[in-house]
Design an enzyme around this catalytic site. Structure first.
Site, PDB file in Angstrom:
ATOM      1  N   GLY A  44       0.747  -1.392  -0.028  1.00  0.00           N
ATOM      2  CA  GLY A  44       0.230  -0.020  -0.068  1.00  0.00           C
ATOM      3  C   GLY A  44       0.946   1.280  -0.111  1.00  0.00           C
ATOM      4  CB  CYS A  45       3.910   2.134   2.073  1.00  0.00           C
ATOM      5  SG  CYS A  45       2.893   2.116   3.564  1.00  0.00           S
ATOM      6  CB  THR A  46       5.063   0.399  -2.929  1.00  0.00           C
ATOM      7  OG1 THR A  46       6.014  -0.387  -1.826  1.00  0.00           O
ATOM      8  CG2 THR A  46       5.763   0.303  -4.271  1.00  0.00           C
ATOM      9  N   GLY A  49       3.042   6.162  -2.695  1.00  0.00           N
ATOM     10  CA  GLY A  49       4.191   7.009  -2.916  1.00  0.00           C
ATOM     11  C   GLY A  49       4.396   7.006  -4.414  1.00  0.00           C
TER      12      GLY A  49
END
Length: 158
Positions: A44-46, A49
């Site tokens: 999710g963070c990838t 970002g």
């Protein structure tokens, strides 16, 4: 400490990628998006970002700086930034100073166990250093477009 829309955001300095220190007050005159994510190099963070990375030119055109923040160390942040080709600074907030500033550390549940972690959240600060908008408990799909639209509208009204 609670942040309120329209109120000044207290100044802070934090270590960031590229062997830099980000100081909020030094960004006056520009809008600032600060997004908090739970952990570098997770799916999710990838995705989140990458969405910010892919729209950076539109944020630039709206006079808006992007900053990503997590509790990961600087090495993890540098690796995450390099691997994903992020074109903005990532802040390492191991001591949770910036997280506490924005009240994003929350009790979370994973696999039935409770732990304290970062609630995915984004904040838009206007060019005068006041909180213009906040998103808490963020769901990644479509989020960056929503933040971009808010940044563009805010910039257009200057």
């Amino acid at each position: 400490m609670s942040l309120e829309i329209g109120q000044p955001v207290a100044d802070f300095s934090a270590s960031a990628t590229g062997n830099t220190t980000v100081t909020l007050s030094e960004l006056r005159g520009k809008q600032v998006v600060i997004y908090f994510y739970p952990k570098a190099s997770t799916p999710g963070c990838t995705t989140e970002g990458g969405d910010f990375r892919d729209r950076k030119s539109a944020f630039d055109a709206a006079n808006t700086v992007i900053l990503g923040v997590s509790r990961d160390g600087l090495r993890a942040q540098e690796n995450f930034k390099a691997k994903q080709g992020f074109n903005f600074a990532l802040i390492s907030d191991k001591d949770e100073t910036v997280c506490a500033h924005f009240d994003v550390i929350k009790l979370k549940k994973m696999y039935g166990k409770e732990h304290l972690g970062i609630e995915r959240s984004t904040f838009l600060i206007d060019a005068d250093g006041k909180l213009a908008n906040e998103w808490r408990g963020v769901k990644v799909p479509g989020h960056v477009d929503e933040v971009l639209a808010a940044a563009q509208a805010l910039n257009a009204n200057r």
